[in-house]
Design a protein around this motif. Structure first.
Motif, PDB file in Angstrom:
ATOM      1  N   PRO A  57       0.823  -1.216   0.000  1.00 51.35           N
ATOM      2  CA  PRO A  57       0.000   0.000   0.000  1.00 51.35           C
ATOM      3  C   PRO A  57       0.856   1.264   0.000  1.00 51.35           C
ATOM      4  CG  PRO A  57       0.109  -0.920   2.198  1.00 51.35           C
ATOM      5  CD  PRO A  57       0.809  -1.907   1.308  1.00 51.35           C
ATOM      6  N   PRO A  58       0.258   2.406  -0.351  1.00 48.08           N
ATOM      7  CA  PRO A  58       0.996   3.674  -0.359  1.00 48.08           C
ATOM      8  C   PRO A  58       0.982   4.383   0.996  1.00 48.08           C
ATOM      9  CG  PRO A  58      -1.174   4.017  -1.279  1.00 48.08           C
ATOM     10  CD  PRO A  58      -1.087   2.553  -0.944  1.00 48.08           C
ATOM     11  N   ASP A  59       0.449   3.732   2.013  1.00 43.92           N
ATOM     12  CA  ASP A  59       0.370   4.367   3.329  1.00 43.92           C
ATOM     13  C   ASP A  59       0.306   3.303   4.416  1.00 43.92           C
ATOM     14  OD1 ASP A  59      -2.595   3.827   4.189  1.00 43.92           O
ATOM     15  OD2 ASP A  59      -2.716   4.489   2.108  1.00 43.92           O
ATOM     16  N   LEU A  60       0.502   3.762   5.643  1.00 43.45           N
ATOM     17  CA  LEU A  60       0.343   2.910   6.817  1.00 43.45           C
ATOM     18  C   LEU A  60      -0.858   3.423   7.591  1.00 43.45           C
ATOM     19  CD1 LEU A  60       4.047   2.414   7.977  1.00 43.45           C
ATOM     20  CD2 LEU A  60       2.489   0.644   7.129  1.00 43.45           C
ATOM     21  N   CYS A  61      -2.000   2.805   7.338  1.00 41.90           N
ATOM     22  CA  CYS A  61      -3.247   3.184   8.000  1.00 41.90           C
ATOM     23  C   CYS A  61      -3.538   4.677   7.841  1.00 41.90           C
ATOM     24  CB  CYS A  61      -3.217   2.785   9.467  1.00 41.90           C
ATOM     25  SG  CYS A  61      -2.987   1.010   9.737  1.00 41.90           S
ATOM     26  N   GLY A  62      -3.369   5.177   6.624  1.00 38.01           N
ATOM     27  CA  GLY A  62      -3.688   6.567   6.325  1.00 38.01           C
ATOM     28  C   GLY A  62      -2.509   7.517   6.367  1.00 38.01           C
ATOM     29  N   THR A  63      -1.387   7.090   6.911  1.00 43.82           N
ATOM     30  CA  THR A  63      -0.188   7.927   6.935  1.00 43.82           C
ATOM     31  C   THR A  63       0.670   7.574   5.726  1.00 43.82           C
ATOM     32  OG1 THR A  63      -0.201   8.015   9.356  1.00 43.82           O
ATOM     33  CG2 THR A  63       1.858   8.585   8.236  1.00 43.82           C
ATOM     34  N   PRO A  64       0.834   8.502   4.776  1.00 44.85           N
ATOM     35  CA  PRO A  64       1.565   8.175   3.540  1.00 44.85           C
ATOM     36  C   PRO A  64       3.024   7.789   3.796  1.00 44.85           C
ATOM     37  CG  PRO A  64       0.325  10.230   3.316  1.00 44.85           C
ATOM     38  CD  PRO A  64       0.311   9.878   4.777  1.00 44.85           C
ATOM     39  N   VAL A  65       3.485   6.794   3.088  1.00 46.15           N
ATOM     40  CA  VAL A  65       4.901   6.402   3.091  1.00 46.15           C
ATOM     41  C   VAL A  65       5.266   5.989   1.677  1.00 46.15           C
ATOM     42  CG1 VAL A  65       5.007   5.647   5.502  1.00 46.15           C
ATOM     43  CG2 VAL A  65       4.340   4.014   3.740  1.00 46.15           C
ATOM     44  N   PRO A  66       6.511   6.180   1.259  1.00 44.54           N
ATOM     45  CA  PRO A  66       6.921   5.736  -0.079  1.00 44.54           C
ATOM     46  C   PRO A  66       6.713   4.227  -0.217  1.00 44.54           C
ATOM     47  CG  PRO A  66       8.582   7.178   0.882  1.00 44.54           C
ATOM     48  CD  PRO A  66       7.622   6.851   1.978  1.00 44.54           C
ATOM     49  N   THR A  67       6.080   3.834  -1.304  1.00 44.09           N
ATOM     50  CA  THR A  67       5.825   2.411  -1.522  1.00 44.09           C
ATOM     51  C   THR A  67       7.110   1.601  -1.510  1.00 44.09           C
ATOM     52  OG1 THR A  67       3.860   2.937  -2.839  1.00 44.09           O
ATOM     53  CG2 THR A  67       4.778   0.734  -3.089  1.00 44.09           C
ATOM     54  N   ALA A  68       8.188   2.170  -2.059  1.00 42.87           N
ATOM     55  CA  ALA A  68       9.464   1.452  -2.110  1.00 42.87           C
ATOM     56  C   ALA A  68       9.989   1.159  -0.710  1.00 42.87           C
ATOM     57  CB  ALA A  68      10.488   2.258  -2.900  1.00 42.87           C
TER      58      ALA A  68
END
Length: 202
Positions: A57-68
């Protein structure tokens, strides 16, 4: 009648019986064993590896993080992935990443009063998170996660005398990549610190 002589004519060698078959030498046997082992190894290497069926996913429970950054710490195989969080409020977040019904990763944001970075790191039951410490003393990390102290001016007004800590835990005991763990920790911590809850006008 004259009987034909069975003697060997002068200069002609008598026929010799076939020599006994040679037995394999120790060196030859060793070479055969090595060849067999190599064949097995090549066969194993040619078998296709199990692949992922899920997409990071592109986030951790709504907190964005780089997919890589997230991709680098997740299991290399698996069919399903889901994230779970009872709360997404800064300071009360416990985001779980579950792959095939097994907990793979947790990300926390939590308020602590009077706790040092080292003490928070030592509170983790499964991972020793103080193998490495940053030069500025704001975060520690290991090959399976880390802890960072972040500034959150807006939310701090509601939580006086408390500090906001970010934690990341990787549960796979075979995982061992301190750089990947550090990158995810810093990315997640930065996203929390840059969120509206931390930087919006009061």
């Amino acid at each position: 009648m004259t009987t034909a002589s069975m003697s060997t004519a002068p200069g002609q060698l008598a026929a010799q019986p076939d020599p006994a078959p040679r037995r394999p030498t120790a060196r030859r046997l060793s070479a055969l064993v090595v060849a067999a082992q190599l064949a097995l190894l090549l066969t194993a290497c040619s078998e296709p590896e199990e692949k992922r069926s899920f997409t990071p996913p592109p986030d951790l429970c709504g907190t964005p993080v780089p997919t890589a950054s997230l991709d680098a710490v997740l299991p290399k195989s698996g069919k399903t992935l889901e994230t779970r969080a009872q709360s997404r409020e800064v300071g009360r977040t416990h985001c779980e990443v579950v792959v095939d019904d097994t907990l793979a990763l947790s990300a926390f944001s939590e308020w602590k009063k009077g706790d040092s970075l080292t003490k928070v790191a030592h509170s983790n039951p499964f991972v020793d998170l103080d193998e490495h410490t940053s030069e500025d003393g704001t975060y520690v990390w290991s090959n399976r996660g880390g802890v960072r102290l972040v500034s959150c001016p807006v939310a701090e007004k509601k939580h006086p005398e408390r500090d906001l800590f970010i934690r990341v835990l990787i549960y796979d005991k075979k995982f061992s990549d301190a750089d990947a763990a550090k990158k995810l920790l810093l990315a997640y911590a930065k996203s929390v610190a840059d969120s509206v809850d931390c930087k919006a006008a009061a």
